[in-house]
Motif scaffolding. Structure first.
Motif, PDB file in Angstrom:
ATOM      1  N   UNK A 128       0.821  -1.217   0.000  1.00  0.00           N
ATOM      2  CA  UNK A 128       0.000   0.000   0.000  1.00  0.00           C
ATOM      3  C   UNK A 128       0.853   1.265   0.000  1.00  0.00           C
ATOM      4  N   UNK A 129       2.120   1.134  -0.360  1.00  0.00           N
ATOM      5  CA  UNK A 129       3.019   2.279  -0.335  1.00  0.00           C
ATOM      6  C   UNK A 129       3.750   2.400   0.997  1.00  0.00           C
ATOM      7  N   UNK A 130       4.407   3.539   1.193  1.00  0.00           N
ATOM      8  CA  UNK A 130       5.290   3.754   2.346  1.00  0.00           C
ATOM      9  C   UNK A 130       5.007   5.123   2.950  1.00  0.00           C
ATOM     10  N   UNK A 131       5.004   5.176   4.294  1.00  0.00           N
ATOM     11  CA  UNK A 131       4.980   6.495   4.929  1.00  0.00           C
ATOM     12  C   UNK A 131       5.994   6.637   6.054  1.00  0.00           C
ATOM     13  N   UNK A 132       6.377   5.530   6.709  1.00  0.00           N
ATOM     14  CA  UNK A 132       7.356   5.583   7.789  1.00  0.00           C
ATOM     15  C   UNK A 132       8.163   4.287   7.822  1.00  0.00           C
ATOM     16  N   UNK A 133       9.453   4.375   8.138  1.00  0.00           N
ATOM     17  CA  UNK A 133      10.212   3.141   8.365  1.00  0.00           C
ATOM     18  C   UNK A 133       9.677   2.419   9.594  1.00  0.00           C
ATOM     19  N   UNK A 134       9.738   1.078   9.579  1.00  0.00           N
ATOM     20  CA  UNK A 134       9.360   0.326  10.777  1.00  0.00           C
ATOM     21  C   UNK A 134      10.069  -1.017  10.794  1.00  0.00           C
ATOM     22  N   UNK A 135      10.119  -1.609  11.992  1.00  0.00           N
ATOM     23  CA  UNK A 135      10.712  -2.934  12.149  1.00  0.00           C
ATOM     24  C   UNK A 135       9.839  -3.764  13.087  1.00  0.00           C
ATOM     25  N   UNK A 136       9.912  -5.091  12.927  1.00  0.00           N
ATOM     26  CA  UNK A 136       9.251  -6.046  13.810  1.00  0.00           C
ATOM     27  C   UNK A 136      10.328  -6.941  14.403  1.00  0.00           C
ATOM     28  N   UNK A 170       5.754  13.020   2.525  1.00  0.00           N
ATOM     29  CA  UNK A 170       5.346  12.253   3.705  1.00  0.00           C
ATOM     30  C   UNK A 170       4.809  10.876   3.330  1.00  0.00           C
ATOM     31  N   UNK A 171       4.909  10.527   2.049  1.00  0.00           N
ATOM     32  CA  UNK A 171       4.467   9.215   1.612  1.00  0.00           C
ATOM     33  C   UNK A 171       4.935   8.942   0.205  1.00  0.00           C
ATOM     34  N   UNK A 172       5.036   7.644  -0.122  1.00  0.00           N
ATOM     35  CA  UNK A 172       5.473   7.236  -1.456  1.00  0.00           C
ATOM     36  C   UNK A 172       4.523   6.145  -1.948  1.00  0.00           C
ATOM     37  N   UNK A 173       3.865   6.388  -3.058  1.00  0.00           N
ATOM     38  CA  UNK A 173       2.858   5.472  -3.567  1.00  0.00           C
ATOM     39  C   UNK A 173       3.489   4.203  -4.147  1.00  0.00           C
ATOM     40  N   UNK A 174       2.809   3.090  -3.971  1.00  0.00           N
ATOM     41  CA  UNK A 174       3.170   1.867  -4.685  1.00  0.00           C
ATOM     42  C   UNK A 174       2.656   1.972  -6.115  1.00  0.00           C
ATOM     43  N   UNK A 175       3.084   1.047  -6.961  1.00  0.00           N
ATOM     44  CA  UNK A 175       2.613   1.051  -8.345  1.00  0.00           C
ATOM     45  C   UNK A 175       1.108   0.862  -8.403  1.00  0.00           C
ATOM     46  N   UNK A 176       0.583  -0.048  -7.578  1.00  0.00           N
ATOM     47  CA  UNK A 176      -0.861  -0.298  -7.573  1.00  0.00           C
ATOM     48  C   UNK A 176      -1.626   0.948  -7.175  1.00  0.00           C
ATOM     49  N   UNK A 177      -1.153   1.618  -6.130  1.00  0.00           N
ATOM     50  CA  UNK A 177      -1.835   2.822  -5.667  1.00  0.00           C
ATOM     51  C   UNK A 177      -1.765   3.932  -6.715  1.00  0.00           C
ATOM     52  N   UNK A 179      -1.445   3.684 -10.108  1.00  0.00           N
ATOM     53  CA  UNK A 179      -2.130   3.463 -11.382  1.00  0.00           C
ATOM     54  C   UNK A 179      -3.488   2.792 -11.252  1.00  0.00           C
ATOM     55  N   UNK A 180      -3.685   2.039 -10.171  1.00  0.00           N
ATOM     56  CA  UNK A 180      -4.913   1.254  -9.963  1.00  0.00           C
ATOM     57  C   UNK A 180      -5.217   0.350 -11.153  1.00  0.00           C
ATOM     58  N   UNK A 181      -4.175  -0.112 -11.815  1.00  0.00           N
ATOM     59  CA  UNK A 181      -4.362  -1.000 -12.965  1.00  0.00           C
ATOM     60  C   UNK A 181      -4.312  -2.461 -12.517  1.00  0.00           C
ATOM     61  N   UNK A 182      -4.977  -3.336 -13.259  1.00  0.00           N
ATOM     62  CA  UNK A 182      -4.948  -4.756 -12.940  1.00  0.00           C
ATOM     63  C   UNK A 182      -3.523  -5.291 -12.930  1.00  0.00           C
ATOM     64  N   UNK A 184      -0.615  -3.696 -12.305  1.00  0.00           N
ATOM     65  CA  UNK A 184       0.164  -3.259 -11.144  1.00  0.00           C
ATOM     66  C   UNK A 184      -0.427  -3.760  -9.831  1.00  0.00           C
ATOM     67  N   UNK A 185      -1.727  -4.059  -9.821  1.00  0.00           N
ATOM     68  CA  UNK A 185      -2.384  -4.528  -8.602  1.00  0.00           C
ATOM     69  C   UNK A 185      -2.508  -6.052  -8.542  1.00  0.00           C
ATOM     70  N   UNK A 186      -1.985  -6.750  -9.566  1.00  0.00           N
ATOM     71  CA  UNK A 186      -1.997  -8.220  -9.603  1.00  0.00           C
ATOM     72  C   UNK A 186      -3.408  -8.777  -9.425  1.00  0.00           C
ATOM     73  N   UNK A 187      -4.326  -8.319 -10.250  1.00  0.00           N
ATOM     74  CA  UNK A 187      -5.701  -8.798 -10.178  1.00  0.00           C
ATOM     75  C   UNK A 187      -6.211  -9.068 -11.593  1.00  0.00           C
ATOM     76  N   UNK A 188      -7.406  -9.669 -11.667  1.00  0.00           N
ATOM     77  CA  UNK A 188      -7.965  -9.995 -12.979  1.00  0.00           C
ATOM     78  C   UNK A 188      -7.070 -10.976 -13.723  1.00  0.00           C
ATOM     79  N   UNK A 189      -6.744 -10.660 -14.947  1.00  0.00           N
ATOM     80  CA  UNK A 189      -5.884 -11.528 -15.749  1.00  0.00           C
ATOM     81  C   UNK A 189      -4.469 -11.616 -15.200  1.00  0.00           C
ATOM     82  N   UNK A 190      -4.120 -10.718 -14.274  1.00  0.00           N
ATOM     83  CA  UNK A 190      -2.770 -10.691 -13.683  1.00  0.00           C
ATOM     84  C   UNK A 190      -2.787 -11.198 -12.244  1.00  0.00           C
ATOM     85  N   UNK A 191      -3.749 -12.056 -11.912  1.00  0.00           N
ATOM     86  CA  UNK A 191      -3.950 -12.474 -10.530  1.00  0.00           C
ATOM     87  C   UNK A 191      -3.145 -13.660 -10.060  1.00  0.00           C
TER      88      UNK A 191
END
Length: 238
Positions: A128-136, A170-177, A179-182, A184-191
């Motif tokens: 869903x993109x990036x807004x802050x570094x984090x660790x677990x 303050x944020x960096x979009x993912x490809x899916x976010x 373009x909202x294309x199938x 880049x979002x790995x859905x539909x024919x790209x699922x």
């Protein structure tokens, strides 16, 4: 008598198992205040949001069977009595998110704690993109840590950057976010993993945060496991 005794022992053991919880310790190592938030997918609902000043920490108990996500909001204010954040806002108008998720782009810590199983699953996701570094960091012996410690905002391409009122990224979009294309979002024919290889944008994210999910089918290098029963430190800006 023996039957009653063993039944009572079984019941007591079951109850002890069912009330066992994992403790999440949320830490703010950022140079500014943040507002961490929880969204529960399954299991008992937990505290859905709170504020953390610079250097502060807080603990949250989750039930023995729980799955959900943790993120942090940044650039928050309470103007006019309505709480809102420039990044990761959940739209509740309050510090608590009341079950809502965070508006992307947002870095996520994701957990599945099965309870009846012997294995927890966890990951850091930039799907869903990036807004802050984090660790677990798990407490269990031999359990691997995972993170996205790089400040992707500092290197985010201009076409993916989300800025605040001052012009700071303050944020960096993912490809899916973005373009909202199938594709880049790995859905539909790209699922499937065969039809949806990593894009140039997901490769950019992966190069900076190799342990974190960069797109939907990034499982092999981004999902981690630990024996059920441990606790977890979730640190923002580790």
């Amino acid at each position: 008598m023996k039957i009653e005794f063993f039944f009572a022992l079984f019941l007591a053991t079951t109850l002890i198992h069912n009330v066992r919880s994992a403790v999440f310790t949320i830490k703010n190592n950022c140079g500014f205040s943040i507002a961490p938030a929880f969204q529960t997918s399954s299991g008992n609902q937990v505290t859905t949001g709170f504020e953390l000043g610079q250097g502060a920490s807080n603990t949250v108990d989750v039930s023995a069977t729980w799955s959900g996500r943790v993120w942090a909001r940044r650039g928050c204010s309470n103007d006019g009595g309505k709480f809102s954040c420039a990044s990761g806002d959940c739209g509740s108008g309050q510090v608590t998110c009341n079950g809502n998720g965070g508006a992307p782009p947002v870095t996520l810590a994701e957990f599945t704690i099965p309870g009846s199983s012997s294995t927890d699953f966890y990951d850091v996701s930039n799907v869903d993109g990036f807004n802050l570094p984090l660790s677990i960091t798990p407490s269990g012996a031999g359990c691997p840590s995972t993170d996205c410690s790089a400040d992707i905002n500092a290197q985010c391409p201009s076409n993916l950057a989300v800025k605040d009122g001052s012009g700071a990224t303050i944020g960096c979009k993912s490809a899916c976010l973005a373009t909202n294309s199938d594709q880049d979002c790995c859905r539909g024919a790209y699922g499937t993993s065969e039809t949806c290889p990593p894009s140039d944008t997901s490769k950019f994210f992966k190069g900076l945060c190799p342990k974190a999910y960069s797109y939907a089918f990034d499982d092999s290098s981004s999902t981690f496991t630990c024996a059920t029963g441990g606790n977890y430190d979730i640190t923002f800006c580790p």
